[in-house]
Motif scaffolding. Structure first.
Motif, PDB file in Angstrom:
ATOM      1  N   SER A 107       0.812  -1.216   0.000  1.00 15.95           N
ATOM      2  CA  SER A 107       0.000   0.000   0.000  1.00 15.95           C
ATOM      3  C   SER A 107       0.850   1.274   0.000  1.00 15.95           C
ATOM      4  N   GLU A 108       2.062   1.189   0.529  1.00 18.67           N
ATOM      5  CA  GLU A 108       2.894   2.393   0.630  1.00 18.67           C
ATOM      6  C   GLU A 108       3.878   2.600  -0.516  1.00 18.67           C
ATOM      7  N   HIS A 109       4.097   1.554  -1.334  1.00 20.52           N
ATOM      8  CA  HIS A 109       5.080   1.657  -2.424  1.00 20.52           C
ATOM      9  C   HIS A 109       4.457   1.214  -3.741  1.00 20.52           C
ATOM     10  N   ASN A 110       5.136   1.588  -4.836  1.00 20.03           N
ATOM     11  CA  ASN A 110       4.732   1.075  -6.142  1.00 20.03           C
ATOM     12  C   ASN A 110       5.531  -0.190  -6.414  1.00 20.03           C
ATOM     13  N   VAL A 111       4.995  -1.325  -5.988  1.00 22.40           N
ATOM     14  CA  VAL A 111       5.768  -2.563  -6.037  1.00 22.40           C
ATOM     15  C   VAL A 111       5.608  -3.258  -7.388  1.00 22.40           C
ATOM     16  N   ALA A 112       6.748  -3.548  -8.022  1.00 20.91           N
ATOM     17  CA  ALA A 112       6.720  -4.262  -9.303  1.00 20.91           C
ATOM     18  C   ALA A 112       6.693  -5.759  -9.079  1.00 20.91           C
ATOM     19  N   GLY A 113       7.524  -6.234  -8.152  1.00 16.16           N
ATOM     20  CA  GLY A 113       7.599  -7.680  -7.993  1.00 16.16           C
ATOM     21  C   GLY A 113       8.155  -8.123  -6.658  1.00 16.16           C
ATOM     22  N   PHE A 114       7.948  -9.415  -6.400  1.00 13.35           N
ATOM     23  CA  PHE A 114       8.505 -10.065  -5.217  1.00 13.35           C
ATOM     24  C   PHE A 114       9.416 -11.183  -5.709  1.00 13.35           C
ATOM     25  N   ILE A 115      10.684 -11.153  -5.282  1.00 10.53           N
ATOM     26  CA  ILE A 115      11.628 -12.201  -5.692  1.00 10.53           C
ATOM     27  C   ILE A 115      11.989 -13.063  -4.500  1.00 10.53           C
ATOM     28  N   TYR A 116      12.067 -14.378  -4.725  1.00  9.61           N
ATOM     29  CA  TYR A 116      12.288 -15.308  -3.609  1.00  9.61           C
ATOM     30  C   TYR A 116      12.943 -16.582  -4.105  1.00  9.61           C
ATOM     31  N   GLU A 117      13.689 -17.226  -3.201  1.00  7.11           N
ATOM     32  CA  GLU A 117      14.189 -18.576  -3.460  1.00  7.11           C
ATOM     33  C   GLU A 117      13.117 -19.516  -2.903  1.00  7.11           C
ATOM     34  N   PRO A 118      12.438 -20.274  -3.739  1.00 10.70           N
ATOM     35  CA  PRO A 118      11.346 -21.106  -3.231  1.00 10.70           C
ATOM     36  C   PRO A 118      11.832 -22.290  -2.394  1.00 10.70           C
ATOM     37  N   LEU A 119      11.278 -22.448  -1.232  1.00  6.01           N
ATOM     38  CA  LEU A 119      11.479 -23.559  -0.280  1.00  6.01           C
ATOM     39  C   LEU A 119      12.861 -23.664   0.364  1.00  6.01           C
ATOM     40  N   VAL A 120      13.935 -23.462  -0.380  1.00  8.55           N
ATOM     41  CA  VAL A 120      15.265 -23.551   0.225  1.00  8.55           C
ATOM     42  C   VAL A 120      16.074 -22.313  -0.139  1.00  8.55           C
ATOM     43  N   GLN A 121      16.559 -21.605   0.888  1.00  8.85           N
ATOM     44  CA  GLN A 121      17.457 -20.475   0.654  1.00  8.85           C
ATOM     45  C   GLN A 121      18.878 -20.990   0.763  1.00  8.85           C
ATOM     46  N   LYS A 171      18.455 -22.834   4.339  1.00  6.39           N
ATOM     47  CA  LYS A 171      17.298 -22.626   5.220  1.00  6.39           C
ATOM     48  C   LYS A 171      16.045 -23.067   4.468  1.00  6.39           C
ATOM     49  N   ILE A 172      15.191 -23.817   5.171  1.00  5.85           N
ATOM     50  CA  ILE A 172      14.013 -24.391   4.508  1.00  5.85           C
ATOM     51  C   ILE A 172      12.731 -23.778   5.078  1.00  5.85           C
ATOM     52  N   HIS A 173      11.787 -23.420   4.202  1.00  7.64           N
ATOM     53  CA  HIS A 173      10.475 -22.991   4.689  1.00  7.64           C
ATOM     54  C   HIS A 173       9.392 -23.808   4.008  1.00  7.64           C
ATOM     55  N   LYS A 174       8.183 -23.738   4.573  1.00  9.56           N
ATOM     56  CA  LYS A 174       7.091 -24.593   4.104  1.00  9.56           C
ATOM     57  C   LYS A 174       6.394 -24.033   2.869  1.00  9.56           C
ATOM     58  N   ALA A 175       5.991 -24.947   1.979  1.00  5.50           N
ATOM     59  CA  ALA A 175       5.308 -24.556   0.752  1.00  5.50           C
ATOM     60  C   ALA A 175       4.022 -23.770   1.058  1.00  5.50           C
ATOM     61  N   GLU A 176       3.252 -24.198   2.070  1.00  4.11           N
ATOM     62  CA  GLU A 176       1.982 -23.517   2.385  1.00  4.11           C
ATOM     63  C   GLU A 176       2.248 -22.078   2.829  1.00  4.11           C
ATOM     64  N   ASP A 177       3.312 -21.909   3.635  1.00  2.00           N
ATOM     65  CA  ASP A 177       3.619 -20.569   4.144  1.00  2.00           C
ATOM     66  C   ASP A 177       4.053 -19.649   3.004  1.00  2.00           C
ATOM     67  N   LEU A 178       4.877 -20.178   2.095  1.00  2.00           N
ATOM     68  CA  LEU A 178       5.292 -19.389   0.940  1.00  2.00           C
ATOM     69  C   LEU A 178       4.070 -19.064   0.087  1.00  2.00           C
ATOM     70  N   ASN A 179       3.186 -20.058  -0.018  1.00  2.00           N
ATOM     71  CA  ASN A 179       1.999 -19.862  -0.848  1.00  2.00           C
ATOM     72  C   ASN A 179       1.127 -18.704  -0.352  1.00  2.00           C
ATOM     73  N   SER A 180       1.013 -18.546   0.954  1.00  2.00           N
ATOM     74  CA  SER A 180       0.202 -17.427   1.472  1.00  2.00           C
ATOM     75  C   SER A 180       0.785 -16.098   0.996  1.00  2.00           C
ATOM     76  N   ILE A 181       2.108 -16.009   0.961  1.00  2.00           N
ATOM     77  CA  ILE A 181       2.758 -14.774   0.513  1.00  2.00           C
ATOM     78  C   ILE A 181       2.476 -14.545  -0.974  1.00  2.00           C
ATOM     79  N   LEU A 182       2.642 -15.614  -1.765  1.00  2.00           N
ATOM     80  CA  LEU A 182       2.437 -15.486  -3.210  1.00  2.00           C
ATOM     81  C   LEU A 182       0.988 -15.122  -3.530  1.00  2.00           C
ATOM     82  N   ALA A 183       0.059 -15.668  -2.737  1.00  2.00           N
ATOM     83  CA  ALA A 183      -1.360 -15.375  -2.975  1.00  2.00           C
ATOM     84  C   ALA A 183      -1.632 -13.878  -2.772  1.00  2.00           C
TER      85      ALA A 183
END
Ligand SMILES: *Cc1c(COP(=O)(O)O)cnc(C)c1O
Length: 421
Positions: free
Chosen positions: A192-206, A212-224
Motif C-alpha cells: 500500500s505504501e510503495h509502487n511494487v513491481a515484484g517479489f523475488i524469492y528462493e522457493p522452499l530452500v534459501q 534454510k528451509i520454509h514450508k510450501a503452504e507458508d510461501l503460498n500465502s505470501i504469493l497469494a
C-alpha cells in the motif's frame, strides 16, 4: 612449480581474501562424484561443485551429446538467428516447468537470469504505463552478485562498498511457521505504501543463507497476496531447479505459480555456463507493440549458445529417467535417516532435509568465513570429502549419481569430524 604455486602469480579468485587465504588446491580431473587433485588425492564432491554437476562430473552421455553439437554448430547470434538446440530446449522445458510458463529467455549465469527477471517485471509495468519502482525480497535471500541481483539479496556479506548504488528494496521475514500473520501485515503495508513491481524469492530452500528451509503452504500465502495485488512473482530457482528438492522444481510444490522463473546451475549439468529466465505468455505479450522500444532490449553475446543448449537438453533427458528419479529418492531417504541419527550429536543444534539437500546446524558460532569453518573444511578434505560449510551450517547436496558407498563415506566423515571438535 605445481598449479598452486603458479596460480599465485597472476590469478585473482572469487570470494577470497588472498592475504589470509593464499592457497588454491590444484584439481586435475573430475569424474562422476570424484575430484582428483594435483598430488593424486581423491575427494567426494558432496556439494556437486556449487550445485551444478548433478549427473556427475564429465558425464559420458552429456559430454558425447555436447561433442556432437560442437562439430555441427558452435555459436550463432541469437538476436538474428534461431537453431535446433534452442528450439528443442524451449519445447522440453515448457513440458516440465510449472504449467503457466510459456516463454524462454536466455542469459549466461544465475545473476544475469535474475537481472533479466527484474528488468522484465519493471518493463512489464512500464510498457503498461505504470510506474513501479520497488521490489520486495526476503531478509536473507541470495540472488547473485551483479547490481540488481545484489540489491535484492538480503545477505549482504561484504556489500559495503556498493550499498549506495543499490535499488530500493523492501524486505519481509522468511516464514518460520509462526510468523505468517506478521509477514502478511508487513506485505500488505509495503504494497500500500510503495509502487511494487515484484517479489523475488528462493522457493522452499534459501541456499546461500545456509540451506534454510520454509514450508510450501507458508510461501503460498505470501504469493497469494502478491497475486491479489498485481505484484509479479519471481521464483529464483537457480539453486533449487532440476530435482534438488525432490520435484523437478521447488515451485511444483507451491500452489501459486510464479510469473517469472530464473534457472541456471544444474541447467547445464556443470559443463558450461548458461541460464534462463522463463515467464508467462501474459508477461511476454506486454512487450509486443509496433513501438520497437517496447521490446525487451536485453542481450548477452552468448545467448542460447548451441553447445550450452545441448548440455541442458541431455541433462533434462537424464533427469527424467527412472534411474535418476530413483536415486533422488534414495538420497532423500538416506539423508533423513542420517539426519535422525546425527541430530542428537552433542555438537549439533538442529538438522533439516529437503530433497537431496541435508543441512546440519552446529551449536557453536562459526562465523561465515571464520576459523572454525576453515578448520572444518580442512578436516573434511583430509578425510577425502569436499564439503564447504556455510558459517555454522554443514550441508550436503550430492550429485544424483553418488553411490551408496560414497554417500555412506560422506556421512561417516561428517560424524568423525564432529566427534573431533
Ligand atoms: C548461485 C545463485 C545465484 C547466482 O548465480 P551465478 O551463476 O553465481 O551468478 C542466484 N540465485 C541463487 C538462488 C543462487 O543459488
Amino acid at each position: 612449480m605445481n598449479l598452486q604455486e603458479r596460480d599465485k602469480k597472476h590469478l585473482w579468485h572469487p570470494l577470497k581474501q588472498h592475504q589470509t587465504h593464499p592457497n588454491s588446491l590444484g584439481i586435475v580431473k573430475a569424474k562422476g562424484c570424484i575430484l582428483t587433485d594435483e598430488h593424486g588425492n581423491e575427494y567426494i564432491d558432496a556439494i556437486s561443485s556449487w550445485y551444478t554437476c548433478m549427473f556427475g562430473h564429465c558425464n559420458d552421455y552429456i559430454t558425447s551429446r555436447v561433442y556432437e553439437q560442437m562439430k555441427t554448430l558452435d555459436q550463432i547470434m541469437f538476436s538474428d538467428f534461431t537453431h535446433e538446440p534452442a528450439v528443442k530446449l524451449s519445447e522440453e522445458l515448457i513440458k516440465i516447468l510449472p504449467k503457466n510458463q510459456n516463454r524462454i529467455f536466455f542469459n549466461d549465469n544465475g545473476s544475469t537470469a535474475v537481472e533479466a527477471g527484474i528488468k522484465m517485471a519493471l518493463q512489464y509495468y512500464f510498457n503498461k504505463g505504470e510506474k513501479r519502482n520497488t521490489f520486495i525480497a526476503f531478509e536473507d535471500g541470495f540472488h547473485g552478485d551483479t547490481f540488481g541481483a545484489m540489491s535484492v539479496s538480503g545477505l549482504s556479506v561484504y556489500n559495503g562498498p556498493f550499498e549506495d548504488f543499490l535499488m530500493d528494496i523492501q524486505r519481509i521475514p522468511v516464514p518460520n511457521g509462526e510468523n505468517n500473520e506478521t509477514i502478511a501485515q508487513k506485505l500488505q503495508q509495503i504494497i500500500s505504501e510503495h509502487n511494487v513491481a515484484g517479489f523475488i524469492y528462493e522457493p522452499l530452500v534459501q541456499g546461500a543463507a545456509g540451506m534454510k528451509i520454509h514450508k510450501a503452504e507458508d510461501l503460498n500465502s505470501i504469493l497469494a497476496i502478491c497475486k491479489e495485488n498485481d505484484v509479479l512473482t519471481i521464483a529464483d530457482e537457480v539453486m533449487t531447479g532440476f530435482g534438488k528438492t525432490g520435484n523437478h522444481f521447488a515451485s511444483d510444490e507451491v500452489a501459486t505459480k510464479p510469473d517469472i522463473i530464473c534457472l541456471s546451475k544444474a541447467l547445464t549439468a556443470g559443463l558450461v555456463p548458461m541460464s534462463i529466465t522463463s515467464c508467462t505468455e501474459e508477461i511476454y505479450r506486454a512487450f509486443l507493440d509496433n513501438d520497437i522500444a517496447k521490446g525487451f532490449f536485453h542481450c548477452h553475446t552468448y545467448s542460447a549458445n548451441p553447445i550450452a543448449c545441448s548440455a541442458a537438453l541431455a541433462s533434462i533427458e537424464l533427469l527424467q529417467t527412472k534411474e535418476i528419479q530413483d536415486n533422488i529418492q534414495f538420497i532423500q531417504n538416506s539423508n533423513i535417516s542420517f539426519s535422525e541419527k546425527i541430530e542428537n550429536h552433542p555438537k549439533v543444534n538442529s538438522t533439516r532435509c529437503k530433497g537431496v539437500i541435508l543441512a546440519i546446524d552446529l551449536n557453536t558460532n562459526a562465523g561465515r568465513y571464520g576459523t572454525l569453518r576453515d578448520q572444518l573444511l580442512k578436516s573434511f578434505m583430509d578425510e577425502g570429502v569436499f564439503l564447504r560449510p556455510l558459517g555454522n551450517t554443514i550441508y550436503i547436496q550430492p550429485p544424483y549419481v553418488i553411490t551408496k558407498e560414497q554417500l555412506e563415506k560422506t556421512y561417516t566423515t561428517i560424524e568423525k569430524v564432529l566427534d573431533s571438535l
